[in-house]
Motif scaffolding. Sequence first.
Motif, PDB file in Angstrom:
ATOM      1  N   PHE A 253       0.689  -1.112   0.029  1.00  0.00           N
ATOM      2  CA  PHE A 253      -0.072  -0.066   0.076  1.00  0.00           C
ATOM      3  C   PHE A 253       1.004   1.274  -0.032  1.00  0.00           C
ATOM      4  O   PHE A 253       1.552   1.450   0.985  1.00  0.00           O
ATOM      5  CB  PHE A 253      -0.738  -0.056   1.167  1.00  0.00           C
ATOM      6  N   ALA A 254       0.725   2.056  -1.006  1.00  0.00           N
ATOM      7  CA  ALA A 254       1.621   2.989  -1.244  1.00  0.00           C
ATOM      8  C   ALA A 254       1.002   4.497  -1.671  1.00  0.00           C
ATOM      9  O   ALA A 254       1.558   5.393  -1.765  1.00  0.00           O
ATOM     10  CB  ALA A 254       2.670   2.743  -2.414  1.00  0.00           C
ATOM     11  N   ASN A 255      -0.442   4.290  -1.302  1.00  0.00           N
ATOM     12  CA  ASN A 255      -1.010   5.620  -1.708  1.00  0.00           C
ATOM     13  C   ASN A 255      -2.460   5.766  -0.941  1.00  0.00           C
ATOM     14  O   ASN A 255      -2.871   4.614  -0.393  1.00  0.00           O
ATOM     15  CB  ASN A 255      -1.399   5.791  -3.322  1.00  0.00           C
ATOM     16  N   VAL A 256      -2.945   6.965  -0.809  1.00  0.00           N
ATOM     17  CA  VAL A 256      -4.277   7.067   0.020  1.00  0.00           C
ATOM     18  C   VAL A 256      -4.928   8.311  -0.788  1.00  0.00           C
ATOM     19  O   VAL A 256      -4.283   9.364  -0.647  1.00  0.00           O
ATOM     20  CB  VAL A 256      -4.038   7.164   1.662  1.00  0.00           C
ATOM     21  N   ILE A 257      -6.205   7.971  -0.933  1.00  0.00           N
ATOM     22  CA  ILE A 257      -7.072   9.092  -1.499  1.00  0.00           C
ATOM     23  C   ILE A 257      -8.100   9.547  -0.834  1.00  0.00           C
ATOM     24  O   ILE A 257      -8.976   8.386  -0.369  1.00  0.00           O
ATOM     25  CB  ILE A 257      -7.531   8.754  -2.958  1.00  0.00           C
TER      26      ILE A 257
END
Length: 409
Positions: A181-185
Motif C-alpha cells: 500500500f503506497a497511496n491514499v485518496i
Amino acid sequence: MFKTGVLLSAICFVGVLGQLNDVFEWKELNFVWPSEEAKSNALKNGDYIPDNNLPLGLARWKDKLFVTVPRWKAGVAASLNYIPLNTTEKSPTLIPYPDWKANQIPKKGETPADNQIISVFRVNIDACDRLWVMETGLADILGNPQQIIPSSIAIFDLNTDKLLRRYNFSESDIKGEDSFFANVIVDVTKDTCDNAFAYVPDLGGYGIVVYSFAEDKSWRVKHNYFHFDPLKGDMTVGGVNFQWTDGVFGIALGPINENGFRTAYFHALASCNEFSVSTQVLRNESLATDSHSFELYKLEGHKGDKGQASSSSFDEKTNVLFMTQLQRDGIACWNPRTRLEANNFVLVAQDHEKLIFTNDISIDAERNIWILSDRMPVFIYRQLDPNEINYRILKMSVDEAIKGTACEA
C-alpha cells in the motif's frame, strides 16, 4: 502530416516549459536534527546514510509542503517531513513530522508510539485540515525487510499536529505478502468531515481497500481492471531499463455529481489504460464486494504506448485530470468531457533532465500543480551521483498548463 504534428507539439512544448517553476532541488537530503551530535552519531552507526534517502510523495497545506522519504533502504533519517514554504533556501533541510521522535524506528523491546511513523510513500490532505498518512510500517524494503508496525492509516489534525486516529488494516484487507500500500485518496468535503472515505490501492495484491471514517471499518474490493498490463511493464526511464508488475496505483476523484458521488479515475502503474468507477460503488460495501458489480466499471481509454503513470490529481474547477508520465519525463492532462485518446491526452510539461521519473503530483488549494521528480530507477537499480542534482520539486499553474490545449474543452 506527421512532421506537421511534431512541429506543432514542439511549439506547444516550448511555451509550456516557461511555466514550470523550479522550487527546490537537492543532491542529497538533509534533515533538521535535534543536535549536531545526534547527526554525527547517526552517520557513524548507520542510522543516517545520505545516499539512501529518496523523496517520493508531496502535498501542500498552507505554509507547509509535506515530503515523504520511504525506508527503501537502511539509514533513512525521517520518513514524514515538511518544508516551510517561507524558506529562502533552494535545498532546504527537512523537518520531521509530527516530530523527530515519532520518526525513529523503535529500539528492540520498545513499544511503538501512538503517532509512530516508519515508512510513508504518499499522503493526502483533506478539506478538513487533516493529514492522511498511508503507513506501510515496513523498513529496509529493498534490503532486509522488517514489518515494524502494521500497515495502517494515520490521521493527523494539521492545526494541532496531534494524531486523531490510527486504523490498522484487517487481515481480510491484506493479500498475504503480495500486498503493498503506497497511496491514499480521501473522499470528503468540509461539510462531511465525519463521513470521510479513503481509497487505498494495493499495487501488489491488485485490489483497493476502502475505509469508512464514520464506521471505522474497511473492506477490500477486487476487479480485473486493478491488474497490470503484461505488455506495458517494460519501461526505460533515465537511461535505466526495468520491468515492473505494479497494479492499481493512481486514483483521482472528480467533482461531486448530481447523485452526491464522484467518479474515481484509476490506473495500474504498469499500464497505459485509464479506468473509472463511481464512488457510489466503492462506498457501498455489499455492492463493492459483489461480483455482479463488475460491469459498473468503465474503460475510459488509452494514453499512448508510453503513457505509464504513477500519480494523478484532479482539478475540479476545470474538470481536468493530470497525470505523471514516467517514460516521457513529463506531466500530461486529459479532460474527461472528451474521449481519452492520443489527440486529447496532452503533454503539458516535459524536461528530460528535471523531470526524470515524475513520481508524484499534487494540486493545492490555490490550484498549483506540485511535481516531485526523483530518478528512482537509478536509485533502485544503479547508484545516484551525489555530485548531481537528483531530486527536484517544481510547480505550475493549472490554468497556464492547459491554456490552448485540448484540456480546455
